[in-house]
Design a protein around this motif. Structure first.
Motif, PDB file in Angstrom:
ATOM      1  N   LEU A 208      -3.197 -22.805-118.761  1.00  0.00           N
ATOM      2  CA  LEU A 208      -4.399 -23.422-118.184  1.00  0.00           C
ATOM      3  C   LEU A 208      -5.462 -23.670-119.252  1.00  0.00           C
ATOM      4  O   LEU A 208      -6.239 -24.627-119.149  1.00  0.00           O
ATOM      5  N   ILE A 209      -5.502 -22.816-120.261  1.00  0.00           N
ATOM      6  CA  ILE A 209      -6.450 -23.037-121.358  1.00  0.00           C
ATOM      7  C   ILE A 209      -6.133 -24.361-122.053  1.00  0.00           C
ATOM      8  O   ILE A 209      -7.032 -25.158-122.351  1.00  0.00           O
ATOM      9  N   VAL A 210      -4.842 -24.621-122.294  1.00  0.00           N
ATOM     10  CA  VAL A 210      -4.459 -25.876-122.943  1.00  0.00           C
ATOM     11  C   VAL A 210      -4.705 -27.056-122.000  1.00  0.00           C
ATOM     12  O   VAL A 210      -5.285 -28.076-122.401  1.00  0.00           O
TER      13      VAL A 210
ATOM     14  N   GLY B  69      -8.315 -27.920-121.907  1.00  0.00           N
ATOM     15  CA  GLY B  69      -8.719 -28.665-123.087  1.00  0.00           C
ATOM     16  C   GLY B  69      -8.275 -30.120-123.037  1.00  0.00           C
ATOM     17  O   GLY B  69      -8.931 -31.003-123.603  1.00  0.00           O
TER      18      GLY B  69
END
Lengths: 278, 79
Positions: free
Chosen positions: A219-221, A224
């Motif tokens: 989810l972080i990627v 982004g």
């Protein structure tokens, strides 16, 4: 509906509830039903995958307290394996952004079929109770990948083996998660139980812990890349938490073998549809 | 840790409901907060475990926990 348009929020919430509920009954993550279901409804895989990981994260969070209280999670093993899992999901999420939609949809179809086939588990018990451990408190052993757990009132020791092979398999499951938005538990749990000789209950509980980290890394990627529709995510998560709770209650009244059989058949049909349609 | 995870689950559900119930910007803020809770909770759990292993001088797994957090942090830089 345009290629990436999402269904209305109430439909997303209902999908989250049904997939999480059925997944809880059948012993699979809800995302393996949600993501292919959304793609079949015309949602682009790039948009559906983040919703899948949000459902994975929510389901893992909801299940965590009970599994922790039962002392089944092997945190040292989970953290060690998850180094590979998180690296894989980051790689998969980056690669998925460059793949065409039809290719992603076909890959998702293959993952769905593989999940259905992985539903047939090895029968029997590998790890046996040992009298020498009768007075030991169950849990993981500090500084090791071993531990013990309680089975039918007796203490069963175990020790994880073949770590390099386990890391390789979990790396693969991470890539699958990053590309498709599913949790990858259908690879992680058998990896721990069949390859690394960890008891299935410990493997399943440890997988629930690790898929949350996998989902977070993915989810972080995705965040982004601007791929998370937070409003749609809220609908899926709210529905998923409610449906998963109901599913866990209903599961006790149903025969798991029958449910798993029906679920496997549904997953094969969905998977083949995605592979053919692209 | 059990109590903290239960609290995070309740917070996720409440923020999700607020995201759906509140119109416009407040709803979006609640939705983003929900995603932040879902992403940060497992990572905080790993951080807590790593700290505990450091305090107990379980160096091998303290290194594993630290490595895992570094790998996840690389995802922030990767895109």
């Amino acid at each position: 509906m345009s290629a990436d348009a999402l269904p209305p929020l109430v439909v997303l919430a209902a999908l989250g509830a049904v997939t999480a509920g059925v997944g809880a009954i059948g012993g699979v993550g809800g995302a393996i039903l949600l993501v292919p279901g959304l793609v079949l409804l015309g949602v682009e895989p790039l948009v559906a995958a983040p919703l899948g990981l949000l459902l994975v994260a929510a389901g893992s969070l909801a299940a965590a307290p009970a599994q922790l209280a039962e002392g089944l999670v092997h945190h040292r093993l989970g953290v060690t394996l998850e180094i590979a899992g998180s690296a894989g999901v980051i790689l998969g999420a980056l690669v998925s952004d460059a793949l065409p939609g039809p290719v992603l949809a076909r890959l998702l179809g293959l993952v769905t079929i593989a999940t259905a086939l992985a539903g047939s588990r090895r029968k029997g018990t590998r790890n046996r109770p040992r009298a020498a451990f009768a007075h030991e408190a169950p849990g993981e052993w500090p500084g090791t990948l071993g531990g013990s757990y309680r089975l039918d009132g007796e203490i069963v020791p175990y020790s994880a083996r073949r770590l390099p092979l386990g890391l390789l398999a979990v790396l693969g499951s991470g890539v699958v998660s990053g590309v498709s938005g599913v949790g990858g538990g259908f690879i992680k749990t058998p990896t721990m139980s069949e390859i690394m000789h960890v008891p299935v209950k410990v493997a399943a509980a440890t997988t629930t812990f690790t898929v949350a980290v996998t989902a977070a890394a993915g989810l972080i990627v995705y965040g982004g890349q601007g791929r998370i529709d937070v409003e749609a995510g809220a609908a899926v998560v709210v529905g998923g938490l409610a449906g998963g709770t109901v599913g866990a209650l209903v599961q006790r009244r149903l025969r798991p073998g029958t449910v798993r059989g029906v679920l496997s058949a549904v997953l094969v049909v969905i998977g083949l549809s995605l592979v053919v349609r692209g | 840790m059990v109590a903290a995870l239960r609290l995070a689950t309740v917070a996720t559900f409440v923020l999700g409901v607020l995201a759906l119930a509140l119109p416009g910007h407040p709803g979006e803020v609640a939705a983003r907060a929900m995603v932040i809770v879902l992403v940060s909770t497992p990572l905080a759990r790993v951080g807590w475990l790593t700290t505990r292993w450091i305090l107990r001088r379980d160096w091998r797994f303290a290194a594993a926990g630290t490595t895992l957090l570094v790998v996840v942090a690389l995802g922030l830089l990767a895109h």
